[in-house]
Motif scaffolding. Structure first.
Motif, PDB file in Angstrom:
ATOM      1  N   ARG A   1       0.840  -1.205   0.000  1.00  0.00           N
ATOM      2  CA  ARG A   1       0.000   0.000   0.000  1.00  0.00           C
ATOM      3  C   ARG A   1       0.871   1.250   0.000  1.00  0.00           C
ATOM      4  O   ARG A   1       0.601   2.211  -0.718  1.00  0.00           O
ATOM      5  CB  ARG A   1      -0.921  -0.025   1.226  1.00  0.00           C
ATOM      6  CG  ARG A   1      -1.644   1.273   1.534  1.00  0.00           C
ATOM      7  CD  ARG A   1      -2.777   1.522   0.551  1.00  0.00           C
ATOM      8  NE  ARG A   1      -3.719   2.516   0.984  1.00  0.00           N
ATOM      9  CZ  ARG A   1      -3.547   3.847   0.891  1.00  0.00           C
ATOM     10  NH1 ARG A   1      -2.432   4.343   0.433  1.00  0.00           N
ATOM     11  NH2 ARG A   1      -4.488   4.673   1.273  1.00  0.00           N
TER      12      ARG A   1
ATOM     13  N   ALA B   1      -0.399   3.801   5.404  1.00  0.00           N
ATOM     14  CA  ALA B   1      -0.350   2.360   5.134  1.00  0.00           C
ATOM     15  C   ALA B   1      -0.457   1.556   6.430  1.00  0.00           C
ATOM     16  O   ALA B   1      -1.094   0.497   6.464  1.00  0.00           O
ATOM     17  CB  ALA B   1       0.935   2.016   4.397  1.00  0.00           C
TER      18      ALA B   1
ATOM     19  N   HIS C   1       0.843   4.020  -2.861  1.00  0.00           N
ATOM     20  CA  HIS C   1       0.450   5.384  -2.461  1.00  0.00           C
ATOM     21  C   HIS C   1       1.486   6.416  -2.897  1.00  0.00           C
ATOM     22  O   HIS C   1       1.131   7.518  -3.316  1.00  0.00           O
ATOM     23  CB  HIS C   1       0.258   5.422  -0.947  1.00  0.00           C
ATOM     24  CG  HIS C   1      -0.201   6.737  -0.415  1.00  0.00           C
ATOM     25  ND1 HIS C   1      -1.529   7.096  -0.377  1.00  0.00           N
ATOM     26  CD2 HIS C   1       0.478   7.785   0.092  1.00  0.00           C
ATOM     27  CE1 HIS C   1      -1.636   8.308   0.134  1.00  0.00           C
ATOM     28  NE2 HIS C   1      -0.433   8.758   0.436  1.00  0.00           N
TER      29      HIS C   1
END
Length: 143
Positions: free
Chosen positions: A59, A136, A63
């Motif tokens: 993640r 995250a 991101h």
């Protein structure tokens, strides 16, 4: 009087204890072995970054845009240096859990000038990376 500055955590308690001091509540009042020294520890304390699971790390990479930048760098490296290609691929794809912020931050700093230019551009400042890391870290379940 001790001012925690919104820094109360087990990590702070550990830092105080590691310095050989005590701080605890007794009958609703704080008891401290050395108020000046403990306050100095609190003032200087920076909460450690949380560790990430593999799912959370993926993640973080998505991101920040690092997933695409690393994939592009791998495509360039593959025909040029299989050893460098393998090292980079394994480092990011097979990161061992728990994944530590400082380790990842240092790796990003080491390779950031080798990453291809992205549109939109990557923002790899310490603040941006910390923000993405904390975001995250808030993802739970499914590892």
């Amino acid at each position: 009087m001790i001012d925690f500055k919104n820094k109360q955590s087990s990590a702070l308690s550990d830092a105080i204890a590691a310095a050989g001091h005590t701080l605890y509540q007794l009958d609703g009042a704080l008891v401290c072995s050395n108020e000046v020294a403990v306050q100095a520890i609190i003032d200087a304390f920076v909460e450690p970054m949380p560790d990430l699971s593999k799912r959370q790390f993926n993640r973080f990479l998505a991101h920040t845009g690092l997933d695409d930048a690393i994939a592009a760098r791998l495509a360039v490296l593959k025909p040029i240096s299989r050893a460098q290609y393998a090292d980079l691929k394994v480092w990011f794809n097979d990161a061992v859990c728990p994944i530590k912020y400082d380790t990842v931050y240092n790796k990003i700093q080491a390779i950031k000038n080798d990453l291809p230019v992205q549109v939109p551009p990557l923002v790899l400042t310490a603040n941006a990376l910390k923000s993405a890391w904390n975001s995250a870290a808030s993802i739970t379940g499914g590892d």
